[in-house]
Design a protein around this motif. Structure first.
Motif, PDB file in Angstrom:
ATOM      1  N   TYR A 505       0.842  -1.187   0.000  1.00 46.20           N
ATOM      2  CA  TYR A 505       0.000   0.000   0.000  1.00 46.20           C
ATOM      3  C   TYR A 505       0.884   1.247   0.000  1.00 46.20           C
ATOM      4  O   TYR A 505       1.970   1.242   0.573  1.00 46.20           O
ATOM      5  N   GLY A 506       0.383   2.315  -0.593  1.00 44.55           N
ATOM      6  CA  GLY A 506       1.117   3.566  -0.540  1.00 44.55           C
ATOM      7  C   GLY A 506       0.272   4.732  -0.998  1.00 44.55           C
ATOM      8  O   GLY A 506      -0.658   4.565  -1.805  1.00 44.55           O
ATOM      9  N   ARG A 563      -6.764   1.019  -6.767  1.00 40.07           N
ATOM     10  CA  ARG A 563      -7.213   1.784  -5.597  1.00 40.07           C
ATOM     11  C   ARG A 563      -7.809   0.832  -4.563  1.00 40.07           C
ATOM     12  O   ARG A 563      -8.620  -0.029  -4.906  1.00 40.07           O
ATOM     13  N   ALA A 564      -7.418   1.004  -3.322  1.00 36.71           N
ATOM     14  CA  ALA A 564      -7.935   0.186  -2.226  1.00 36.71           C
ATOM     15  C   ALA A 564      -8.433   1.094  -1.118  1.00 36.71           C
ATOM     16  O   ALA A 564      -7.965   2.224  -0.954  1.00 36.71           O
ATOM     17  N   THR A 565      -9.398   0.590  -0.343  1.00 39.06           N
ATOM     18  CA  THR A 565      -9.847   1.295   0.852  1.00 39.06           C
ATOM     19  C   THR A 565      -9.086   0.729   2.032  1.00 39.06           C
ATOM     20  O   THR A 565      -9.318  -0.407   2.446  1.00 39.06           O
ATOM     21  N   TYR A 566      -8.167   1.532   2.564  1.00 39.13           N
ATOM     22  CA  TYR A 566      -7.310   1.045   3.647  1.00 39.13           C
ATOM     23  C   TYR A 566      -7.963   1.272   5.009  1.00 39.13           C
ATOM     24  O   TYR A 566      -8.016   0.371   5.844  1.00 39.13           O
ATOM     25  N   ARG A 567      -8.444   2.475   5.248  1.00 39.61           N
ATOM     26  CA  ARG A 567      -9.175   2.816   6.452  1.00 39.61           C
ATOM     27  C   ARG A 567     -10.295   3.782   6.035  1.00 39.61           C
ATOM     28  O   ARG A 567     -10.312   4.259   4.907  1.00 39.61           O
ATOM     29  N   ARG A 620     -11.061  -1.858  -3.215  1.00 39.47           N
ATOM     30  CA  ARG A 620     -10.789  -3.133  -2.569  1.00 39.47           C
ATOM     31  C   ARG A 620     -10.544  -2.916  -1.075  1.00 39.47           C
ATOM     32  O   ARG A 620      -9.669  -2.152  -0.703  1.00 39.47           O
ATOM     33  N   PRO A 621     -11.274  -3.605  -0.206  1.00 36.82           N
ATOM     34  CA  PRO A 621     -11.160  -3.313   1.224  1.00 36.82           C
ATOM     35  C   PRO A 621     -10.031  -4.077   1.888  1.00 36.82           C
ATOM     36  O   PRO A 621      -9.794  -5.252   1.622  1.00 36.82           O
ATOM     37  N   ASP A 622      -9.345  -3.405   2.786  1.00 36.80           N
ATOM     38  CA  ASP A 622      -8.388  -4.054   3.663  1.00 36.80           C
ATOM     39  C   ASP A 622      -9.154  -4.782   4.764  1.00 36.80           C
ATOM     40  O   ASP A 622     -10.299  -4.448   5.079  1.00 36.80           O
ATOM     41  N   LEU A 623      -8.506  -5.767   5.367  1.00 42.49           N
ATOM     42  CA  LEU A 623      -9.112  -6.527   6.458  1.00 42.49           C
ATOM     43  C   LEU A 623      -9.498  -5.622   7.619  1.00 42.49           C
ATOM     44  O   LEU A 623     -10.492  -5.857   8.305  1.00 42.49           O
ATOM     45  N   HIS A 624      -8.716  -4.552   7.836  1.00 45.82           N
ATOM     46  CA  HIS A 624      -8.905  -3.726   9.021  1.00 45.82           C
ATOM     47  C   HIS A 624      -9.467  -2.345   8.696  1.00 45.82           C
ATOM     48  O   HIS A 624      -9.153  -1.376   9.393  1.00 45.82           O
ATOM     49  N   VAL A 625     -10.292  -2.250   7.664  1.00 45.87           N
ATOM     50  CA  VAL A 625     -10.972  -0.976   7.430  1.00 45.87           C
ATOM     51  C   VAL A 625     -11.694  -0.555   8.706  1.00 45.87           C
ATOM     52  O   VAL A 625     -11.596   0.584   9.163  1.00 45.87           O
ATOM     53  N   LEU A 626     -12.422  -1.501   9.304  1.00 39.21           N
ATOM     54  CA  LEU A 626     -13.064  -1.297  10.612  1.00 39.21           C
ATOM     55  C   LEU A 626     -12.672  -2.466  11.488  1.00 39.21           C
ATOM     56  O   LEU A 626     -13.228  -3.558  11.359  1.00 39.21           O
ATOM     57  N   ASP A 627     -11.719  -2.256  12.376  1.00 38.54           N
ATOM     58  CA  ASP A 627     -11.229  -3.340  13.215  1.00 38.54           C
ATOM     59  C   ASP A 627     -10.923  -4.538  12.313  1.00 38.54           C
ATOM     60  O   ASP A 627     -10.288  -4.384  11.277  1.00 38.54           O
ATOM     61  N   VAL A 811      -9.718  10.602   9.990  1.00 41.00           N
ATOM     62  CA  VAL A 811      -8.900  11.471   9.132  1.00 41.00           C
ATOM     63  C   VAL A 811      -7.715  12.018   9.924  1.00 41.00           C
ATOM     64  O   VAL A 811      -6.567  12.028   9.442  1.00 41.00           O
ATOM     65  N   ILE A 812      -7.966  12.454  11.154  1.00 40.63           N
ATOM     66  CA  ILE A 812      -6.879  12.967  11.992  1.00 40.63           C
ATOM     67  C   ILE A 812      -5.815  11.895  12.206  1.00 40.63           C
ATOM     68  O   ILE A 812      -4.611  12.171  12.163  1.00 40.63           O
ATOM     69  N   ASP A 813      -6.263  10.666  12.431  1.00 38.39           N
ATOM     70  CA  ASP A 813      -5.324   9.583  12.731  1.00 38.39           C
ATOM     71  C   ASP A 813      -4.483   9.182  11.520  1.00 38.39           C
ATOM     72  O   ASP A 813      -3.283   8.915  11.660  1.00 38.39           O
ATOM     73  N   ARG A 814      -5.096   9.110  10.361  1.00 40.83           N
ATOM     74  CA  ARG A 814      -4.426   8.506   9.200  1.00 40.83           C
ATOM     75  C   ARG A 814      -3.594   9.499   8.393  1.00 40.83           C
ATOM     76  O   ARG A 814      -2.619   9.097   7.745  1.00 40.83           O
ATOM     77  N   TYR A 815      -3.966  10.777   8.387  1.00 36.63           N
ATOM     78  CA  TYR A 815      -3.303  11.714   7.471  1.00 36.63           C
ATOM     79  C   TYR A 815      -2.130  12.408   8.144  1.00 36.63           C
ATOM     80  O   TYR A 815      -2.213  13.562   8.596  1.00 36.63           O
ATOM     81  N   ARG A 816      -1.040  11.678   8.219  1.00 32.62           N
ATOM     82  CA  ARG A 816       0.245  12.217   8.652  1.00 32.62           C
ATOM     83  C   ARG A 816       1.334  11.378   7.999  1.00 32.62           C
ATOM     84  O   ARG A 816       1.102  10.238   7.570  1.00 32.62           O
ATOM     85  N   VAL A 817       2.534  11.902   7.946  1.00 31.63           N
ATOM     86  CA  VAL A 817       3.658  11.196   7.319  1.00 31.63           C
ATOM     87  C   VAL A 817       4.146  10.123   8.292  1.00 31.63           C
ATOM     88  O   VAL A 817       4.420  10.399   9.460  1.00 31.63           O
ATOM     89  N   ARG A 818       4.259   8.902   7.802  1.00 30.17           N
ATOM     90  CA  ARG A 818       4.673   7.777   8.645  1.00 30.17           C
ATOM     91  C   ARG A 818       5.912   7.113   8.046  1.00 30.17           C
ATOM     92  O   ARG A 818       5.973   6.890   6.831  1.00 30.17           O
ATOM     93  N   THR A 819       6.855   6.763   8.917  1.00 26.00           N
ATOM     94  CA  THR A 819       8.048   6.032   8.499  1.00 26.00           C
ATOM     95  C   THR A 819       8.064   4.703   9.234  1.00 26.00           C
ATOM     96  O   THR A 819       8.077   4.666  10.466  1.00 26.00           O
ATOM     97  N   ASP A 820       8.037   3.631   8.471  1.00 28.58           N
ATOM     98  CA  ASP A 820       8.035   2.297   9.080  1.00 28.58           C
ATOM     99  C   ASP A 820       9.397   1.999   9.702  1.00 28.58           C
ATOM    100  O   ASP A 820      10.442   2.182   9.050  1.00 28.58           O
ATOM    101  N   ARG A 821       9.380   1.548  10.946  1.00 31.71           N
ATOM    102  CA  ARG A 821      10.629   1.352  11.688  1.00 31.71           C
ATOM    103  C   ARG A 821      11.501   0.276  11.052  1.00 31.71           C
ATOM    104  O   ARG A 821      12.725   0.425  10.949  1.00 31.71           O
ATOM    105  N   ASP A 822      10.908  -0.838  10.630  1.00 34.63           N
ATOM    106  CA  ASP A 822      11.711  -1.972  10.160  1.00 34.63           C
ATOM    107  C   ASP A 822      12.220  -1.799   8.737  1.00 34.63           C
ATOM    108  O   ASP A 822      13.360  -2.135   8.428  1.00 34.63           O
ATOM    109  N   SER A 823      11.370  -1.278   7.850  1.00 34.76           N
ATOM    110  CA  SER A 823      11.745  -1.198   6.437  1.00 34.76           C
ATOM    111  C   SER A 823      12.306   0.156   6.039  1.00 34.76           C
ATOM    112  O   SER A 823      12.971   0.280   5.015  1.00 34.76           O
TER     113      SER A 823
END
Length: 876
Positions: A505-506, A563-567, A620-627, A811-823
């Motif tokens: 996803y990106g 296009r996928a629906t992530y959250r 296309r929905p992700d498994l965790h769109v809602l929990d 929207v507040i939770d998801r819309y910020r720049v995120r850097t994955d720790r492992d990758s």
């Protein structure tokens, strides 16, 4: 204990311990050296004293761990001559003396490393000198090793589920075991013949606190210590600490330094076998089992190479009891370590005794644990539960603080099980709860103040035939028409479970191509013999490893991302090749190729941590769109040459609806919208809240069919078309200037001006009036970024909940720049704005979701009454 700097110290431990391991291995590689010869003696001593299965690697790891913690250890047990009375301590000290004598003095040696941490050790010594009671020493040990294992040896802690128990919980469990034992059997923990076992001893806290508690009479102490206290521990260093801890405590109480014989280095689950059935238990028979079982359910990534152990015999016992009696489809969670512990203890306790554990509270109400609850009710005569809450995945404000702090995200309970084969089951179940909206400290204070579990205010529960204890489902609900399984929808299921979200996803299509180009190149290298577990290059899952093992090529897929629906309200680009999806779920048949389109709705699945909700989605929905959700598509596809589109609403459902509403013109589209509208009904959700926690929705026939159809159509159009909703007229403040958001003009680069950062948007601080009313935030105001403040958000806009949070908070939770720790992969939502050519995309999206939220709540308020047609039921 943060003043001691546990967390900062723990960050240094892994590297230093690893350096010690390297140094020790280097010394031992000189096979004729004094360290190598002494190590053979040391290993033989450990095997002879503890367990003959101890490996050289385990012994080396333990030496390295102990080298790092030895100064703290010495401070805690200062003044005790352990070497002459504790054989493991003696062997350890002889080995360490040899290593110290032959260790290098260069920059990699222990002298420099210890100097690096000396300020911390000095602080520990000062703190320990101020501890003038036995409880204080136990608190230091618990907190130290909690940090030590969870940070410095995270893989071990994750695999074994190590979480160390707060002293208040330990004491409460011990008092409860004693009180229940006295009520049920007229004996106390102090009495002769009452054998007590902690199968997961850790650093020995339960047995130490038992010795210190006064529950054992002074006259019984020697007998108890020598013959009737037992502990198992799997980690060598923790076992050593536990032995010293228990021995030191006994010395404090009696003045006699005697080795504790009851501690065994073993995997508690491993020696279990079928001969340990009631009537065939090894001696001595155990009367009481106490402790904190491990919580680990398995590795989260195949890169970890860190899978939990398998226990065929014990797992077979779970299969034929808890699993066979469960109605859940996915039963994998029943092999979680804490459930294994319950099954082990149930077998180990025999015909008469008490089990007192602190465990996750999901067993009380989870759908997958219905078989466990049925079995417990049949196998025991009395069950006491004290629910401490703390589940962070649901209504976390109500659930309150986490008993284990960062060690657990799940809710916690104390459960006491009583078995008396002379009495006829089912068990009487007594349930108490600590209280809502309490922080961790308040909960622990209440636990400490409670005498025992018998004094906790509780309610008697009569389990129903489905095995429900809490939130018991109703027979009326079962009479409604099934939503899935051929009732209304022919097919439904889970959304995408990728196993590598940050890779497939990106927010940027170009960035996604770069990331997956790296992954496919790495995969190709693995097929050529260049194996790697480096998560900056590739993320493995079991399914991807299987493809590699079968040497299936996965060339880079040049098709555009889909296009996928992530959250909620958070679409993402997705890599087109579904072979990189760990479990595609039902999406494989509802979006079979990138060229196929569909829509449907996602709803919170069975046993969701969040309140029931649903949302119509296009992509296309992700498994965790809602929990952890279930997806109900409007259409499905079958491959017949090409792909044939099939209506996912069944003909049987159409016939039943037409029969329920004779003379009405009803289409399958009407049924889809009727379902969507009815599932938004507050009256329906309230009436069937308990049912919706354990089952997928079932659909009644309401009197006003078309009222729900019309509302469902409006809701569906609104939620599917949220990106074209009119932005709510918010006010925007930049500096000292306030203007309508719609007319806000950027200064400089518009993309930079409207960009979100790596800091989450936040609500404003409450006004004095709001604070007086108990508010912790001013939700009418959002700090969008470090330039723009949005105001004028109506309070009603937060009345549209989607799972664990409101639509706006998604929207507040998801819309910020995120850097994955492992990758190291960066997901920047501003990239979506740039590629769409719209610098205002995110800020206008927030305003649009305010409109969607207000309109949704308005439609819901006008839904028809839930008047169910009499006599119209279905047993599908």
């Amino acid at each position: 204990m943060t003043t001691l700097g546990w967390e900062g110290w723990a960050r240094d431990v892994a590297a230093i311990a690893a350096a010690h391991v390297t140094r020790i291995r280097g010394l031992l590689a000189q096979t004729r050296s004094a360290p190598a010869r002494q190590f053979e003696v040391f290993l033989a001593d450990l095997r002879g004293t503890l367990n003959d299965s101890i490996t050289a690697d385990e012994a080396i790891d333990t030496l390295a761990q102990h080298l790092v913690t030895r100064p703290v250890f010495e401070a805690l047990f200062d003044g005790y001559d352990l070497v002459t009375t504790n054989p493991v301590a003696a062997a350890m000290e002889r080995m360490l003396a040899t290593l110290d004598e032959h260790g290098p003095s260069d920059e990699h040696g222990p002298a420099v490393e210890n100097e690096t941490l000396e300020s911390f050790y000095a602080a520990v010594r000062r703190r320990v000198r101020g501890v003038d009671n036995a409880e204080g020493r136990q608190r230091i040990l618990v907190e130290l090793y909690d940090q030590f294992f969870s940070v410095a040896f995270r893989r071990v802690a994750d695999r074994l589920g190590i979480v160390y128990t707060p002293i208040e919980i330990v004491d409460f469990i011990l008092r409860s075991a004693d009180a229940v034992l006295r009520r049920e059997f007229g004996q106390g923990l102090t009495d002769e013949g009452v054998h007590i076992l902690d199968g997961f001893a850790g650093t020995g806290t339960f047995l130490v606190r038992l010795l210190q508690s006064g529950l054992i009479r002074p006259a019984d102490l020697a007998r108890k210590y020598a013959r009737e206290l037992h502990g198992n521990e799997i980690l060598l260093l923790a076992h050593h600490i536990a032995g010293v801890n228990i021995q030191t405590t006994y010395t404090d109480l009696t003045g006699r330094p005697e080795h504790f014989p009851g501690l065994v280095l073993t995997d508690t689950f491993q020696p279990w076998h079928r001969s340990w059935q009631p009537g065939h238990l090894p001696s001595p028979p155990i009367t009481v089992i106490v402790g904190n079982p491990p919580y680990s359910v398995g590795q989260t990534s195949a890169n970890d190479n860190n899978a939990n152990e398998r226990y065929p015999d014990l797992d077979e016992e779970i299969r034929r009891t808890y699993a066979d009696r469960s109605t859940a489809t996915n039963k994998n969670s029943l092999y979680n370590s804490y459930i294994r512990a319950i099954r082990w203890a149930s077998l180990r306790i025999g015909d008469r005794g008490v089990i007192a554990f602190v465990t996750p509270n999901g067993l009380l109400d989870g759908n997958s644990t219905d078989g466990l609850r049925k079995s417990l009710a049949d196998e025991f005569t009395t069950i006491h539960v004290f629910d401490l809450g703390g589940d962070q995945k649901g209504d976390w404000r109500r659930e309150g603080g986490k008993i284990f702090g960062a060690g657990s995200q799940v809710g916690i309970c104390v459960i006491v099980l009583v078995r008396d084969r002379t009495r006829v089951p089912p068990a009487s179940v007594h349930y108490g709860r600590v209280g809502d909206y309490l922080d961790r400290e308040a909960k622990l204070a209440r636990v400490a103040a409670a005498e025992d579990i018998l004094t906790v205010a509780s309610t008697a529960i009569v389990p129903n035939s489905q095995g429900d204890w809490l939130n018991q489902r109703s027979d009326t609900f079962l009479a409604y028409l099934a939503l899935g399984g051929g009732g209304i929808f022919e097919r439904h299921g889970r959304g995408y479970e990728t196993g590598r979200d940050v890779w497939v996803y990106g927010s940027s299509a170009a960035g996604l191509r770069d990331v997956m180009g790296r992954a496919t190149q790495t995969y190709a290298g693995v097929l050529d013999g260049h194996a790697t577990n480096d998560e900056s290059l590739i993320k493995w899952t079991v399914t991807l490893r299987s493809l590699a093992k079968r040497r299936v090529p996965l060339p880079y897929d040049e098709r555009p991302p889909v296009r996928a629906t992530y959250r909620p309200f958070c679409p993402q680009w997705m890599y087109a090749d579904q072979r990189w999806i760990h479990r595609p779920g039902v999406v494989a048949s509802t979006f079979p190729t990138p060229d196929h389109h569909n829509h449907g709705f996602v709803l919170t699945g069975v046993s969701s941590h969040a309140p029931f909700s649903l949302l119509a989605v296009q992509g296309r929905p992700d498994l965790h769109v809602l929990d952890t959700g279930q997806y109900f598509a409007r259409w499905r596809y079958e491959k017949v040459g090409g792909y044939r589109r099939i209506d996912n609403i069944t003909d049987g459902a159409l016939g039943r609806f037409r029969a329920a509403y004779p003379g009405e013109e009803i289409t399958k589209d009407d049924i889809f919208f009727y379902v969507y509208g009815l599932l938004h009904s507050p009256a329906y959700r309230e009436a069937h809240a308990a049912d919706l926690k354990k089952m997928l929705p079932r659909i009644p026939f309401a009197a006003d069919f078309h009222g729900f159809v019309d509302a469902g159509r409006r809701l569906s159009d609104l939620h599917l078309g949220y990106e074209s909703a009119t932005p709510y007229p918010l006010q925007a403040t930049v500096g000292n200037v306030t203007s309508p958001l719609a007319t806000l003009s950027p200064t400089g680069d518009p993309y930079a001006f409207f960009a979100v950062s790596d800091r989450k948007m936040r609500f404003a601080r409450p006004t004095a009036e709001q604070r007086a009313a108990g508010a912790k935030q001013d939700r009418a105001t959002i700090h969008y970024n470090d330039r723009i403040v949005l105001t004028g958000i109506p309070s009603d806009a937060y009345d549209y909940p989607l799972g664990s949070r409101s639509a706006i908070e998604w929207v507040i939770d998801r819309y910020r720049v995120r850097t994955d720790r492992d990758s190291g992969i960066v997901n920047d939502p501003n990239d979506w704005s740039r590629e769409a050519g719209n610098p205002r995309h995110i800020i206008d999206l927030l305003a649009r979701v305010v409109t969607v939220s207000l309109t949704t709540t308005e439609i819901i308020r006008t839904l028809p009454d839930l008047d169910i047609l009499p006599g119209v039921v279905d047993q599908t």
